[in-house]
Design an enzyme around this catalytic site. Sequence first.
Site, PDB file in Angstrom:
ATOM      1  N   ASN A   4       0.827  -1.203   0.000  1.00  0.00           N
ATOM      2  CA  ASN A   4       0.000   0.000   0.000  1.00  0.00           C
ATOM      3  C   ASN A   4       0.867   1.261   0.000  1.00  0.00           C
ATOM      4  O   ASN A   4       1.959   1.271   0.565  1.00  0.00           O
ATOM      5  CB  ASN A   4      -0.925   0.013   1.223  1.00  0.00           C
ATOM      6  CG  ASN A   4      -1.847  -1.194   1.245  1.00  0.00           C
ATOM      7  OD1 ASN A   4      -2.080  -1.826   0.206  1.00  0.00           O
ATOM      8  ND2 ASN A   4      -2.334  -1.559   2.428  1.00  0.00           N
TER       9      ASN A   4
ATOM     10  N   HIS B  99       6.001  -0.546  -2.622  1.00  0.00           N
ATOM     11  CA  HIS B  99       5.481   0.152  -3.808  1.00  0.00           C
ATOM     12  C   HIS B  99       5.536   1.665  -3.632  1.00  0.00           C
ATOM     13  O   HIS B  99       4.847   2.396  -4.340  1.00  0.00           O
ATOM     14  CB  HIS B  99       4.035  -0.291  -4.103  1.00  0.00           C
ATOM     15  CG  HIS B  99       3.963  -1.698  -4.617  1.00  0.00           C
ATOM     16  ND1 HIS B  99       2.791  -2.413  -4.697  1.00  0.00           N
ATOM     17  CD2 HIS B  99       4.926  -2.550  -5.050  1.00  0.00           C
ATOM     18  CE1 HIS B  99       3.034  -3.620  -5.181  1.00  0.00           C
ATOM     19  NE2 HIS B  99       4.324  -3.732  -5.390  1.00  0.00           N
TER      20      HIS B  99
HETATM   21  N1  APR Z   1     -10.603  -7.392   4.770  1.00  0.00           N
HETATM   22  C1  APR Z   1      -9.725  -8.285   4.245  1.00  0.00           C
HETATM   23  N2  APR Z   1      -9.484  -8.415   2.917  1.00  0.00           N
HETATM   24  C2  APR Z   1     -10.156  -7.587   2.096  1.00  0.00           C
HETATM   25  C3  APR Z   1     -11.092  -6.637   2.566  1.00  0.00           C
HETATM   26  C4  APR Z   1     -11.300  -6.563   3.969  1.00  0.00           C
HETATM   27  N3  APR Z   1     -12.169  -5.691   4.500  1.00  0.00           N
HETATM   28  N4  APR Z   1     -11.611  -5.989   1.485  1.00  0.00           N
HETATM   29  C5  APR Z   1     -11.025  -6.506   0.395  1.00  0.00           C
HETATM   30  N5  APR Z   1     -10.152  -7.480   0.757  1.00  0.00           N
HETATM   31  C6  APR Z   1      -9.289  -8.289  -0.103  1.00  0.00           C
HETATM   32  C7  APR Z   1      -9.899  -8.620  -1.444  1.00  0.00           C
HETATM   33  O1  APR Z   1     -10.631  -9.840  -1.368  1.00  0.00           O
HETATM   34  C8  APR Z   1      -8.653  -8.755  -2.325  1.00  0.00           C
HETATM   35  O2  APR Z   1      -8.203 -10.101  -2.339  1.00  0.00           O
HETATM   36  O3  APR Z   1      -8.155  -7.529  -0.358  1.00  0.00           O
HETATM   37  C9  APR Z   1      -7.613  -7.889  -1.628  1.00  0.00           C
HETATM   38  C10 APR Z   1      -7.293  -6.621  -2.392  1.00  0.00           C
HETATM   39  O4  APR Z   1      -6.698  -7.005  -3.600  1.00  0.00           O
HETATM   40  P1  APR Z   1      -6.203  -5.881  -4.629  1.00  0.00           P
HETATM   41  O5  APR Z   1      -7.283  -4.857  -4.795  1.00  0.00           O
HETATM   42  O6  APR Z   1      -5.684  -6.616  -5.818  1.00  0.00           O
HETATM   43  O7  APR Z   1      -5.011  -5.141  -3.881  1.00  0.00           O
HETATM   44  P2  APR Z   1      -3.525  -5.645  -3.727  1.00  0.00           P
HETATM   45  O8  APR Z   1      -3.468  -7.134  -3.603  1.00  0.00           O
HETATM   46  O9  APR Z   1      -2.943  -4.850  -2.619  1.00  0.00           O
HETATM   47  O10 APR Z   1      -2.871  -5.174  -5.121  1.00  0.00           O
HETATM   48  C11 APR Z   1      -1.478  -5.366  -5.242  1.00  0.00           C
HETATM   49  O11 APR Z   1      -1.515  -4.177  -7.338  1.00  0.00           O
HETATM   50  O12 APR Z   1      -2.440  -2.416  -8.457  1.00  0.00           O
HETATM   51  C12 APR Z   1      -1.281  -2.874  -7.864  1.00  0.00           C
HETATM   52  O13 APR Z   1       0.418  -1.609  -6.870  1.00  0.00           O
HETATM   53  C13 APR Z   1      -0.923  -1.976  -6.733  1.00  0.00           C
HETATM   54  O14 APR Z   1      -0.143  -2.543  -4.522  1.00  0.00           O
HETATM   55  C14 APR Z   1      -1.108  -2.856  -5.508  1.00  0.00           C
HETATM   56  C15 APR Z   1      -0.912  -4.250  -6.078  1.00  0.00           C
END
Ligand code: APR
Length: 240
Positions: A95, A112
């Site tokens: 994040n 990141h």
């Molecule tokens: N509690 C727990 N998990 C959650 C919640 C919650 N309240 N809300 C959503 N999630 C989960 C979703 O199910 C999903 O699997 O969090 C995850 C978020 O996934 P992404 O949106 O893909 O985010 P992330 O995995 O951090 O993305 C990785 O991708 O776009 C690039 O650089 C950006 O750092 C980011 C990277």
Amino acid sequence: MIEPEAPILILTGAGISAESGLATFRGGGGLWEGHRVEDVATPEAFARNPALVQRFYNLRRAQLRDPAIRPNAAHRALAKLEATWPGPVTLVTQNIDDLHERAGHRDVVHMHGALNQAACTACDAETSWLGDLDESSRCPACAAVGALRPAVVWFGEIPQHLDRIARELAACELFVAIGTSGVVYPAAGFVAEVRAHGLAHTLEINLEPSSVHSVFHEGRQGAASTLVPAWVDELLARVG
Ligand code: APR
């Protein structure tokens, strides 16, 4: 079961900040003003249309100044774990928000980058930057105008602190991934790297199984603000 001196490595993703009001990347269609994030967060997009990319990050940086956007119980529980666990606790986050820091977490590895920092393309200096960035912004270090970009890692760029992360993945005895979909590498590959060393127990805490959930020894599905404090209390009960 791990000993209280055991090193713990935690990886967080957008899901840990979702309940604080920050949108995740792949929830709800993953579009921003009709653009895929993958099409905005790239060096090519910045070269092609810097104003569009600056606007994308200015809007997200403005959210960090919104008093309604605050750390939630999951961020606070991890900060308590860092302060209380006798062994080393390393937090690696994908994040770019500052919610871990605002929850009191001291050592946050932003692989990141960070939204509240600006990087100068003229002198490479990184400086704290809480307002909007645009072509009139002046670098506080070298005074260049129009050379500042968000100090975040774009698609196609190398994530930060990978050497330290590799060392800690090899040494940890507990690896916990929280709120990440497991689709973006290298973070999505961390659990396999930990498993290859054979030392650690691996746990995924996520709203739904991630793309790499089958690589983890253990999975807990639900909201981070509920499951993370419960997990931290379970661990700290052992410290006595
Ligand atoms: N509690 C727990 N998990 C959650 C919640 C919650 N309240 N809300 C959503 N999630 C989960 C979703 O199910 C999903 O699997 O969090 C995850 C978020 O996934 P992404 O949106 O893909 O985010 P992330 O995995 O951090 O993305 C990785 O991708 O776009 C690039 O650089 C950006 O750092 C980011 C990277």
